[in-house]
Design a protein around this motif. Structure first.
Motif, short mmCIF file in Angstrom:
data_model
loop_
_atom_site.label_atom_id
_atom_site.label_comp_id
_atom_site.label_asym_id
_atom_site.label_seq_id
_atom_site.Cartn_x
_atom_site.Cartn_y
_atom_site.Cartn_z
N ALA A 175 -9.66 -46.95 15.08
CA ALA A 175 -9.07 -46.01 14.12
C ALA A 175 -7.63 -46.40 13.80
O ALA A 175 -7.16 -46.24 12.67
N GLU A 176 -6.93 -46.94 14.82
CA GLU A 176 -5.53 -47.31 14.62
C GLU A 176 -5.37 -48.67 13.95
O GLU A 176 -4.52 -48.84 13.06
N ARG A 177 -6.22 -49.65 14.35
CA ARG A 177 -6.01 -51.03 13.90
C ARG A 177 -7.03 -51.51 12.88
O ARG A 177 -6.88 -52.60 12.32
N GLY A 178 -8.07 -50.71 12.65
CA GLY A 178 -9.09 -51.13 11.71
C GLY A 178 -10.19 -51.93 12.39
O GLY A 178 -10.04 -52.42 13.52
N THR A 179 -11.34 -52.04 11.70
CA THR A 179 -12.51 -52.73 12.25
C THR A 179 -12.66 -54.10 11.59
O THR A 179 -12.77 -54.19 10.37
N LEU B 46 -17.14 -46.63 23.70
CA LEU B 46 -17.00 -47.94 23.08
C LEU B 46 -17.89 -48.02 21.84
O LEU B 46 -18.94 -47.35 21.77
N LEU B 47 -17.49 -48.85 20.90
CA LEU B 47 -18.28 -49.11 19.70
C LEU B 47 -18.51 -50.61 19.57
O LEU B 47 -17.60 -51.41 19.85
N PRO B 48 -19.73 -51.04 19.16
CA PRO B 48 -19.95 -52.46 18.92
C PRO B 48 -19.13 -52.91 17.70
O PRO B 48 -18.98 -52.18 16.73
N VAL B 49 -18.64 -54.13 17.79
CA VAL B 49 -17.85 -54.71 16.71
C VAL B 49 -18.46 -56.07 16.37
O VAL B 49 -18.88 -56.81 17.26
N LEU B 50 -18.51 -56.39 15.08
CA LEU B 50 -19.06 -57.68 14.62
C LEU B 50 -20.51 -57.86 15.07
O LEU B 50 -20.94 -58.96 15.43
#
Length: 304
Positions: A179-183, A261-265
């Motif tokens: 939320a702070e740095r973007g996905t 946690l959320l998956p990224v990429l």
């Protein structure tokens, strides 16, 4: 009709094997819990079917003929195989009990095996489990390990194996950090993010982050302000908002389920070699090993 002839021949071979070993129809009948006349008739039918005499009979002795001696060892093997089948069936009916030694790496042991063991013990209270966690590659035959859970290629021909799950690697981060740095949308975007790197305890080398890009697997080690040699610490840092890190999905699954946690990429996630259970040939019919293998399959399925 054909099946009946095969059954009669097998019965005759078993009777012949016992009579040849014990030297009398009476002793063979006693060991098989049938009558001497049944032994005699079975062997007579077998001799007729084979077209040879198996014994030289007198009123006082029973001696194998030359043909009988040649066939006797083969018949004994048949009898041993029949007894082994009976033992396997008895083993299958018995309840898992005694000491079961399981070896695994720390992440697999902590995140998958340990949470599943209480249910296994409730189901089989006579079973005790010794869980041994280490990055060291144990020689399970030499060290008396019943089951080892391993990642990667298996070269030991002395071992039986069962694939439990694929090893999937993906990036993760906390919702607050994203939320702070973007996905990031592409691995190239990681250059603008904080990252946490895992270092292997066994080699001291960092985990190379694999991404599937345009059909090819590309590996990279992003510059990181935080490096750690235990996946548990890496996950704790990610949950606390340290940045983006790569880990196995079986480790992160409960944190994702809780929303920590959320998956990224995820579109670039790579499936590596399988997670596999191995065990010695000598434990093939062990009820405790079979029960543990079923438990491991179910535990990894829940993390998939």
């Amino acid at each position: 009709m054909k099946e009946q002839m095969v059954l009669e021949r097998l019965t005759g071979l078993i009777a012949f094997a016992r009579a040849g070993t014990l030297g009398s129809y009476t002793a063979a009948a006693r060991s098989l819990s049938i009558s001497p006349s049944a032994i005699s008739k079975s062997i007579q039918r077998l001799e007729k079917q084979l077209g040879v005499s198996l014994f030289t009979r007198t009123t006082r002795s029973l001696t194998l003929t030359a043909e009988g001696r040649e066939l006797h060892e083969r018949a004994l093997r048949l009898l041993r195989d029949a007894e082994e089948i009976e033992q396997v069936a008895a083993s299958a009916r018995s309840e898992p009990s005694g000491m079961l030694r399981i070896a695994a790496s720390l992440p697999i042991g902590v995140h998958v095996i340990a949470p599943a063991l209480p249910a296994l013990r409730r189901k089989y209270p006579r079973l005790s489990v010794d869980l041994r966690l280490s990055d060291r590659f144990a020689d399970i035959v030499e060290e008396g390990i019943d089951i080892a859970v391993r990642i990667g290629d298996l070269a030991d021909s002395r071992l039986l194996s069962r694939k439990l799950a694929p090893l999937r690697l993906c990036c993760f981060a906390s919702p607050a950090y994203l939320a702070e740095r973007g996905t990031p949308r592409h691995p190239d975007d990681l250059a603008a993010h904080d990252t946490v790197t895992l270092r292997y305890q066994s080699t001291g080398q960092p985990l190379r982050w694999p991404f599937r890009i345009a059909g090819k697997v590309i590996e990279t080690v992003p510059p990181s302000g935080l490096t750690v040699d235990a996946s548990e610490a890496l996950v704790a840092m990610l949950v606390a908002g340290a940045g983006i890190g790569m880990g196995a999905t079986f480790v992160t699954a409960p944190f994702v389920a809780r929303g920590e946690l959320l998956p990224v990429l995820g579109d670039f996630m790579v499936e590596r070699s399988a997670i596999t259970a191995v065990w010695p040939e000598s434990r093939r019919t062990n009820p405790a090993v079979r029960a543990a293998l079923d438990m491991l399959g179910e535990a990894f399925a829940l993390r998939d």
